[in-house]
Write a protein that holds these residues in place. Structure first.
Motif, PDB file in Angstrom:
ATOM      1  N   THR A 163      -3.323  -0.099  13.374  1.00 36.24           N
ATOM      2  CA  THR A 163      -4.432   0.437  12.397  1.00 36.24           C
ATOM      3  C   THR A 163      -3.679   0.632  10.936  1.00 36.24           C
ATOM      4  N   THR A 164      -2.312   0.352  10.827  1.00 34.08           N
ATOM      5  CA  THR A 164      -1.469   0.631   9.481  1.00 34.08           C
ATOM      6  C   THR A 164      -0.659  -0.399   9.264  1.00 34.08           C
ATOM      7  N   TRP A 165      -0.357  -0.597   7.996  1.00 30.47           N
ATOM      8  CA  TRP A 165       0.658  -1.650   7.499  1.00 30.47           C
ATOM      9  C   TRP A 165       1.776  -1.170   8.059  1.00 30.47           C
ATOM     10  N   GLY A 166       2.114   0.196   8.266  1.00 32.57           N
ATOM     11  CA  GLY A 166       3.326   0.710   8.662  1.00 32.57           C
ATOM     12  C   GLY A 166       3.996   0.129  10.096  1.00 32.57           C
ATOM     13  N   ASP A 167       3.284  -0.429  10.691  1.00 31.38           N
ATOM     14  CA  ASP A 167       3.599  -1.379  11.962  1.00 31.38           C
ATOM     15  C   ASP A 167       4.517  -2.153  11.525  1.00 31.38           C
ATOM     16  N   PRO A 188       1.182  -5.669  -3.462  1.00 31.77           N
ATOM     17  CA  PRO A 188      -0.078  -4.559  -3.656  1.00 31.77           C
ATOM     18  C   PRO A 188      -0.251  -4.451  -1.936  1.00 31.77           C
ATOM     19  N   MET A 189       0.225  -5.343  -1.074  1.00 31.64           N
ATOM     20  CA  MET A 189       0.375  -4.668   0.299  1.00 31.64           C
ATOM     21  C   MET A 189       1.220  -3.672   0.623  1.00 31.64           C
ATOM     22  N   VAL A 190       2.344  -3.798   0.089  1.00 30.80           N
ATOM     23  CA  VAL A 190       3.541  -2.760   0.129  1.00 30.80           C
ATOM     24  C   VAL A 190       3.058  -1.502  -0.643  1.00 30.80           C
ATOM     25  N   ALA A 191       2.588  -1.708  -1.930  1.00 27.60           N
ATOM     26  CA  ALA A 191       1.830  -0.521  -2.518  1.00 27.60           C
ATOM     27  C   ALA A 191       0.842   0.273  -1.741  1.00 27.60           C
ATOM     28  N   LEU A 209       9.497   3.054  -4.991  1.00 30.81           N
ATOM     29  CA  LEU A 209       8.925   3.133  -3.438  1.00 30.81           C
ATOM     30  C   LEU A 209       8.657   1.703  -2.934  1.00 30.81           C
ATOM     31  N   VAL A 210       7.944   0.869  -3.777  1.00 30.14           N
ATOM     32  CA  VAL A 210       7.831  -0.231  -3.136  1.00 30.14           C
ATOM     33  C   VAL A 210       9.045  -1.231  -2.906  1.00 30.14           C
ATOM     34  N   THR A 211       9.982  -0.939  -4.098  1.00 29.77           N
ATOM     35  CA  THR A 211      11.350  -1.903  -3.767  1.00 29.77           C
ATOM     36  C   THR A 211      11.987  -1.070  -2.573  1.00 29.77           C
ATOM     37  N   THR A 270      -7.094  -3.570   2.849  1.00 32.83           N
ATOM     38  CA  THR A 270      -6.807  -4.749   3.106  1.00 32.83           C
ATOM     39  C   THR A 270      -6.912  -5.651   1.754  1.00 32.83           C
ATOM     40  N   PRO A 271      -5.717  -6.104   1.191  1.00 33.22           N
ATOM     41  CA  PRO A 271      -5.623  -7.133   0.183  1.00 33.22           C
ATOM     42  C   PRO A 271      -6.814  -8.309   0.283  1.00 33.22           C
TER      43      PRO A 271
END
Length: 370
Positions: A163-167, A188-191, A209-211, A270-271
């Motif tokens: 349920t999260t990009w964190g996975d 954008p996904m990482v952001a 943070l993104v880097t 979701t982009p």
């Protein structure tokens, strides 16, 4: 976008078999056809699978012989190169919604007269299309089709839908993660993952943070894929379990091979992309808008969806009514729209604050020099 939409000969065969589908709605009375007799050709800057020769010929015959001249391009860079060179003087430009601002600033497109395209009523209500296709509050285009770039996973190995990009950063999946080679979409996904307020206008703190997140993701990623087939092969071999999905077509191709591949729309957003239909200053003509209105009709859209595998712009009910099968419908994102949170989850691509900086960060990620 041509990579997104490339399809097999099977779809072409299906299309030709159902080629008469749109005939009724596109045929016009003789008196109307005569009114267009002196019109100059309608030139389109378009993409593969958007305007097939038999569709064009059918429309021309139904509209007094007005000619359609598709000029097929294969990249967004080529869109701007063609326009800037003056080699092509189109009436209509098909380009991703995030390019609307740049096209408007260059004087290449004008405000879109939506009153001349009543078939916009066919657009899926859950698709929040006006905002990404507007510049400074002025509507510049309408959608031809749209898509998402969700979280993909092997449902045999990952039992609970993520349920999260964190996975993607979960060490359980180290060396089994994929993403695709595209700076404008990965950042954008990482952001979204790091909680940026606006994934297309990052502050200096958010860029850091993104880097940092990309540097950590580099340790997780098995392969940065460079095409649908590349990604499908990794999942089919078991080398990949989870990843950022370029297009749901990858998931559908794996299903056809008997692999239990699924996707989810993460809670952070979701982009997503919209292919915009833009009209140039030269194209502000009634016959151009009539053509665009016809391409937004149920029969034309259903044919386009069958042929390309695209989401098109229709609701599920209208798509089925117009000729899609249930299986074809299930291979799109359209059933997702039944989720009440669907509209709010989609984060449509927009022009970012610094394209060159983002490309450099991505290139450093690829090189492992972040």
């Amino acid at each position: 976008m041509s990579e997104k939409m490339s399809q097999s000969a099977t779809r072409r065969t299906i299309l030709k078999a159902g080629g008469a589908l749109a005939a009724t709605s596109l045929l016009a009375p003789a008196i109307i056809r005569n009114a267009w007799a002196e019109e100059e050709p309608i030139t389109l800057l378009t993409w593969e699978t958007y305007h097939e020769p038999d569709w064009v010929a059918e429309w021309e015959a139904a509209n007094g012989g007005v000619k359609i001249k598709p000029v097929v391009i294969s990249s967004l860079d080529e869109v701007f190169a063609q326009l800037q060179s003056g080699a092509v003087k189109p009436d209509v430009v098909y380009s991703e919604a995030s390019t609307a601002g740049r096209l408007k600033k260059a004087g290449q497109i004008g405000p879109f007269d939506i009153s001349k395209v009543p078939n916009v009523a066919n657009i899926l209500p859950g698709l929040n299309w006006k905002e990404p296709l507007s510049v400074d509050g002025t509507l510049m285009g309408i959608p031809l089709h749209w898509g998402t770039q969700p979280l993909q996973y092997n449902a045999d190995q990952i039992k609970e839908p993520p349920t999260t990009w964190g996975d993607l950063w979960d060490e359980t999946y180290k060396g089994k993660v994929t993403t695709f080679d595209d700076a404008t979409v990965n950042l954008p996904m990482v952001a979204l993952y790091v909680g940026a307020k606006d994934p297309f206008n990052l502050t200096e703190e958010e860029f850091t943070l993104v880097t940092d997140a990309l540097r950590a993701l580099r340790q997780q990623v098995r392969v940065v894929t460079r095409g649908f087939d590349d990604a499908a092969t990794l999942y089919a071999s078991g080398e990949a379990l989870i990843g950022y999905c370029h297009n749901v077509a990858v998931v559908n191709s794996l299903k056809k091979k008997g692999i239990n591949s699924k996707y989810s729309l993460p809670k952070e957003g979701t982009p997503s992309w919209i292919e915009g239909t833009f009209v140039t200053p030269k194209g502000q003509r009634d016959i151009v808008y009539k053509f665009l209105n016809d391409t937004m009709s149920l029969p034309w859209q259903a044919r386009f969806m069958k042929f390309s595998g695209s989401n098109g712009i229709l609701t599920g009910a209208d798509a089925l009514k117009a000729g899609l099968t249930e299986e074809e419908l299930q291979n799109t994102n359209i059933p997702d729209s039944e989720d009440p949170n669907f509209k709010d989850n989609l984060v449509f691509l927009r022009e970012p604050e610094d394209v060159e900086r983002r490309i450099q960060i991505w290139n450093d990620f690829l090189a492992g020099t972040l």
